[in-house]
Design a protein around this motif. Structure first.
Motif, PDB file in Angstrom:
ATOM      1  N   ILE A  47      20.757   2.682  -8.717  1.00  0.00           N
ATOM      2  CA  ILE A  47      20.792   1.383  -8.671  1.00  0.00           C
ATOM      3  C   ILE A  47      21.555   1.467  -7.082  1.00  0.00           C
ATOM      4  CG2 ILE A  47      22.687  -0.819  -9.226  1.00  0.00           C
ATOM      5  CD1 ILE A  47      20.128  -0.685 -11.055  1.00  0.00           C
ATOM      6  N   GLU A  48      22.268   1.676  -6.686  1.00  0.00           N
ATOM      7  CA  GLU A  48      22.382   2.106  -5.254  1.00  0.00           C
ATOM      8  C   GLU A  48      21.166   2.124  -4.717  1.00  0.00           C
ATOM      9  OE1 GLU A  48      24.813   2.136  -1.841  1.00  0.00           O
ATOM     10  OE2 GLU A  48      25.154   1.060  -3.659  1.00  0.00           O
ATOM     11  N   ARG A  49      20.664   3.363  -5.297  1.00  0.00           N
ATOM     12  CA  ARG A  49      19.696   3.547  -3.784  1.00  0.00           C
ATOM     13  C   ARG A  49      18.749   2.803  -3.643  1.00  0.00           C
ATOM     14  NH1 ARG A  49      16.162   9.005  -6.281  1.00  0.00           N
ATOM     15  NH2 ARG A  49      14.690   7.667  -4.740  1.00  0.00           N
ATOM     16  N   ALA A  50      18.352   1.909  -5.381  1.00  0.00           N
ATOM     17  CA  ALA A  50      17.154   1.003  -5.301  1.00  0.00           C
ATOM     18  C   ALA A  50      17.873  -0.299  -4.108  1.00  0.00           C
ATOM     19  CB  ALA A  50      17.232   0.024  -6.680  1.00  0.00           C
ATOM     20  N   ASN A 146       6.743  -3.009  -1.890  1.00  0.00           N
ATOM     21  CA  ASN A 146       7.834  -2.555  -0.681  1.00  0.00           C
ATOM     22  C   ASN A 146       7.789  -2.714   0.160  1.00  0.00           C
ATOM     23  OD1 ASN A 146       9.628  -0.117  -2.446  1.00  0.00           O
ATOM     24  ND2 ASN A 146       8.526   0.419  -2.349  1.00  0.00           N
ATOM     25  N   ASP A 147       6.506  -4.055   0.072  1.00  0.00           N
ATOM     26  CA  ASP A 147       6.288  -4.562   1.962  1.00  0.00           C
ATOM     27  C   ASP A 147       7.224  -5.464   2.230  1.00  0.00           C
ATOM     28  OD1 ASP A 147       5.074  -5.609   3.782  1.00  0.00           O
ATOM     29  OD2 ASP A 147       3.125  -5.753   3.167  1.00  0.00           O
ATOM     30  N   PRO A 148       8.192  -5.561   3.167  1.00  0.00           N
ATOM     31  CA  PRO A 148       9.258  -6.562   3.535  1.00  0.00           C
ATOM     32  C   PRO A 148       8.177  -8.199   4.022  1.00  0.00           C
ATOM     33  CG  PRO A 148       9.733  -4.949   4.656  1.00  0.00           C
ATOM     34  CD  PRO A 148       8.433  -4.150   4.351  1.00  0.00           C
ATOM     35  N   GLY A 149       7.338  -7.839   3.864  1.00  0.00           N
ATOM     36  CA  GLY A 149       5.779  -9.035   4.519  1.00  0.00           C
ATOM     37  C   GLY A 149       6.141  -9.988   2.991  1.00  0.00           C
ATOM     38  N   ARG A 150       5.956  -9.227   1.055  1.00  0.00           N
ATOM     39  CA  ARG A 150       5.641  -9.816   0.644  1.00  0.00           C
ATOM     40  C   ARG A 150       6.664 -10.319  -0.338  1.00  0.00           C
ATOM     41  NH1 ARG A 150       0.254  -8.095  -0.972  1.00  0.00           N
ATOM     42  NH2 ARG A 150      -1.335  -7.538   0.405  1.00  0.00           N
ATOM     43  N   ARG A 151       6.929 -10.910  -1.557  1.00  0.00           N
ATOM     44  CA  ARG A 151       7.473 -11.133  -2.553  1.00  0.00           C
ATOM     45  C   ARG A 151       6.959 -11.510  -4.107  1.00  0.00           C
ATOM     46  NH1 ARG A 151       9.450  -9.631   1.191  1.00  0.00           N
ATOM     47  NH2 ARG A 151      11.979 -10.162   2.610  1.00  0.00           N
ATOM     48  N   TYR A 152       7.247 -10.366  -4.434  1.00  0.00           N
ATOM     49  CA  TYR A 152       6.087 -10.111  -6.246  1.00  0.00           C
ATOM     50  C   TYR A 152       7.333 -11.467  -6.952  1.00  0.00           C
ATOM     51  CZ  TYR A 152       2.551  -7.298  -5.141  1.00  0.00           C
ATOM     52  OH  TYR A 152       1.058  -6.782  -4.222  1.00  0.00           O
ATOM     53  N   ILE A 153       7.248 -11.752  -8.171  1.00  0.00           N
ATOM     54  CA  ILE A 153       7.445 -12.650  -8.990  1.00  0.00           C
ATOM     55  C   ILE A 153       7.178 -11.767 -10.164  1.00  0.00           C
ATOM     56  CG2 ILE A 153       8.498 -14.106 -10.732  1.00  0.00           C
ATOM     57  CD1 ILE A 153       8.974 -15.305  -8.199  1.00  0.00           C
ATOM     58  N   VAL A 154       7.477 -11.392 -11.310  1.00  0.00           N
ATOM     59  CA  VAL A 154       6.562 -11.016 -12.521  1.00  0.00           C
ATOM     60  C   VAL A 154       7.458 -11.490 -13.812  1.00  0.00           C
ATOM     61  CG1 VAL A 154       9.126  -9.014 -12.649  1.00  0.00           C
ATOM     62  CG2 VAL A 154       7.052  -8.557 -13.637  1.00  0.00           C
ATOM     63  N   GLY A 174      11.790  -3.899  -5.390  1.00  0.00           N
ATOM     64  CA  GLY A 174      10.539  -3.090  -5.242  1.00  0.00           C
ATOM     65  C   GLY A 174      10.561  -1.581  -6.468  1.00  0.00           C
ATOM     66  N   TYR A 175       9.836   0.063  -5.949  1.00  0.00           N
ATOM     67  CA  TYR A 175       9.798   0.566  -6.814  1.00  0.00           C
ATOM     68  C   TYR A 175       9.506   1.844  -6.171  1.00  0.00           C
ATOM     69  CZ  TYR A 175       5.393   3.260  -9.035  1.00  0.00           C
ATOM     70  OH  TYR A 175       5.391   3.888  -9.803  1.00  0.00           O
ATOM     71  N   PHE A 176      10.630   2.754  -6.837  1.00  0.00           N
ATOM     72  CA  PHE A 176      10.065   4.006  -6.827  1.00  0.00           C
ATOM     73  C   PHE A 176       9.202   4.895  -7.467  1.00  0.00           C
ATOM     74  CE2 PHE A 176      15.469   3.673  -6.813  1.00  0.00           C
ATOM     75  CZ  PHE A 176      15.742   3.506  -5.848  1.00  0.00           C
ATOM     76  N   GLU A 177       8.509   4.889  -6.247  1.00  0.00           N
ATOM     77  CA  GLU A 177       7.073   6.067  -7.045  1.00  0.00           C
ATOM     78  C   GLU A 177       7.268   7.395  -7.351  1.00  0.00           C
ATOM     79  OE1 GLU A 177       2.367   6.581  -5.677  1.00  0.00           O
ATOM     80  OE2 GLU A 177       4.062   5.767  -3.774  1.00  0.00           O
ATOM     81  N   PRO A 193      20.688  -7.060 -12.436  1.00  0.00           N
ATOM     82  CA  PRO A 193      19.111  -6.351 -11.716  1.00  0.00           C
ATOM     83  C   PRO A 193      19.347  -4.972 -12.566  1.00  0.00           C
ATOM     84  CG  PRO A 193      20.568  -7.420  -9.964  1.00  0.00           C
ATOM     85  CD  PRO A 193      21.339  -7.099 -11.147  1.00  0.00           C
ATOM     86  N   TRP A 194      18.312  -4.396 -13.104  1.00  0.00           N
ATOM     87  CA  TRP A 194      17.699  -2.859 -13.347  1.00  0.00           C
ATOM     88  C   TRP A 194      16.904  -2.406 -13.220  1.00  0.00           C
ATOM     89  CZ3 TRP A 194      13.577  -4.261 -16.234  1.00  0.00           C
ATOM     90  CH2 TRP A 194      13.556  -5.951 -16.936  1.00  0.00           C
ATOM     91  N   LEU A 195      16.661  -1.169 -13.520  1.00  0.00           N
ATOM     92  CA  LEU A 195      15.043  -0.751 -13.213  1.00  0.00           C
ATOM     93  C   LEU A 195      14.672  -0.404 -14.884  1.00  0.00           C
ATOM     94  CD1 LEU A 195      17.041   1.706 -10.986  1.00  0.00           C
ATOM     95  CD2 LEU A 195      15.259   0.624 -10.317  1.00  0.00           C
ATOM     96  N   VAL A 196      14.161  -0.279 -14.663  1.00  0.00           N
ATOM     97  CA  VAL A 196      12.629   0.245 -16.390  1.00  0.00           C
ATOM     98  C   VAL A 196      11.171   0.647 -15.761  1.00  0.00           C
ATOM     99  CG1 VAL A 196      11.214  -1.583 -15.415  1.00  0.00           C
ATOM    100  CG2 VAL A 196      11.605  -0.954 -18.137  1.00  0.00           C
ATOM    101  N   GLU A 197      10.917   1.514 -16.390  1.00  0.00           N
ATOM    102  CA  GLU A 197       9.311   2.819 -16.439  1.00  0.00           C
ATOM    103  C   GLU A 197       7.894   1.488 -16.171  1.00  0.00           C
ATOM    104  OE1 GLU A 197      11.862   2.397 -18.638  1.00  0.00           O
ATOM    105  OE2 GLU A 197      12.655   4.901 -18.898  1.00  0.00           O
ATOM    106  N   ARG A 198       7.737   2.089 -15.278  1.00  0.00           N
ATOM    107  CA  ARG A 198       6.317   0.918 -14.484  1.00  0.00           C
ATOM    108  C   ARG A 198       5.585   1.000 -15.646  1.00  0.00           C
ATOM    109  NH1 ARG A 198       1.462   2.409 -14.882  1.00  0.00           N
ATOM    110  NH2 ARG A 198       2.344   5.136 -14.402  1.00  0.00           N
TER     111      ARG A 198
END
Length: 220
Positions: A47-50, A146-154, A174-177, A193-198
């Motif tokens: 989470i810290e890295r995210a 991960n592009d600062p010029g874009r925002r995605y809402i899921v 963002g996304y950790f590839e 906030p949370w992380l989840v598998e793609r």
């Protein structure tokens, strides 16, 4: 007197209907805290890295929580706009002049198309609905998240991830590839906030809301 009586009864019926609708939204969205904790990844180090991902960093470790169980969409847009430096930074400012959720409750929530219309009314940026995506296309958009010029809402179905709940909107931080993990900036204070598998997020977004698929909203 008779006219006043008819108006009063009508007002009471409408008010009761709105209260019941609000209660329905809340009841349909309830997920036990144990399911929340066990269904996604909140390892402190990850989470810290995210929070250091290029887009997540623009949120400055802060998410404004949705005001009630039905207003996740406006809250998601408000948070995204705040991170972009847009003027509409609150739910009220996002909804101003749209007549959406005018009662204070977005009855049954907003669809992806409805949210796009609300979002577009408050910005000169391009707002685009992305649905019916293949897994490969979904992955490509996550890379772009991960592009600062874009925002995605899921827009996704909570039940696919947490085993309970209904449709929900939240920004993607963002996304950790390398780890294949998506950082979701959940606007609900019970989730945070949370992380989840793609693949799991794709499956949750690749579901139907009425006769159309859920998916992504991109603001650029």
């Amino acid at each position: 007197m008779k006219r006043w009586h008819r108006v009063s009864i009508s007002s009471i019926v409408i008010a009761v209907g709105l209260v019941c609708a609000g209660a329905l939204v809340v009841s349909r969205s309830h997920v036990p805290s144990e399911a929340i904790a066990s269904s996604v990844i909140r390892t402190p180090e990850l989470i810290e890295r995210a929070w250091h991902l290029p887009v997540a960093a623009t949120f400055q470790r802060h998410v404004d929580w949705q005001s009630n169980g039905s207003r996740c969409g406006p809250a998601a847009v408000a948070n995204a706009y705040r991170s972009l430096g847009e003027a509409a930074r609150t739910e009220g400012e996002v909804l101003a002049g749209t007549w959406s959720c005018w009662t204070g409750v977005c009855i049954m929530g907003l669809t992806l198309d409805e949210l796009a219309k609300v979002a577009q009314s408050q910005t000169k940026r391009n707002v685009t609905v992305l649905r019916d995506l293949s897994e490969k296309q979904f992955l490509e958009h996550l890379r772009r998240s991960n592009d600062p010029g874009r925002r995605y809402i899921v827009n996704f179905d909570r039940a696919q991830i947490f085993g309970a709940g209904s449709g929900h909107h939240s920004p993607i931080g963002g996304y950790f590839e390398a780890e294949d993990l998506v950082f979701v900036l959940d606007v609900n204070v019970d989730f945070q906030p949370w992380l989840v598998e793609r693949k799991r997020l794709f499956d949750a977004a690749n579901t139907f809301d009425g006769d159309k698929k859920r998916g992504l909203l991109v603001i650029e």
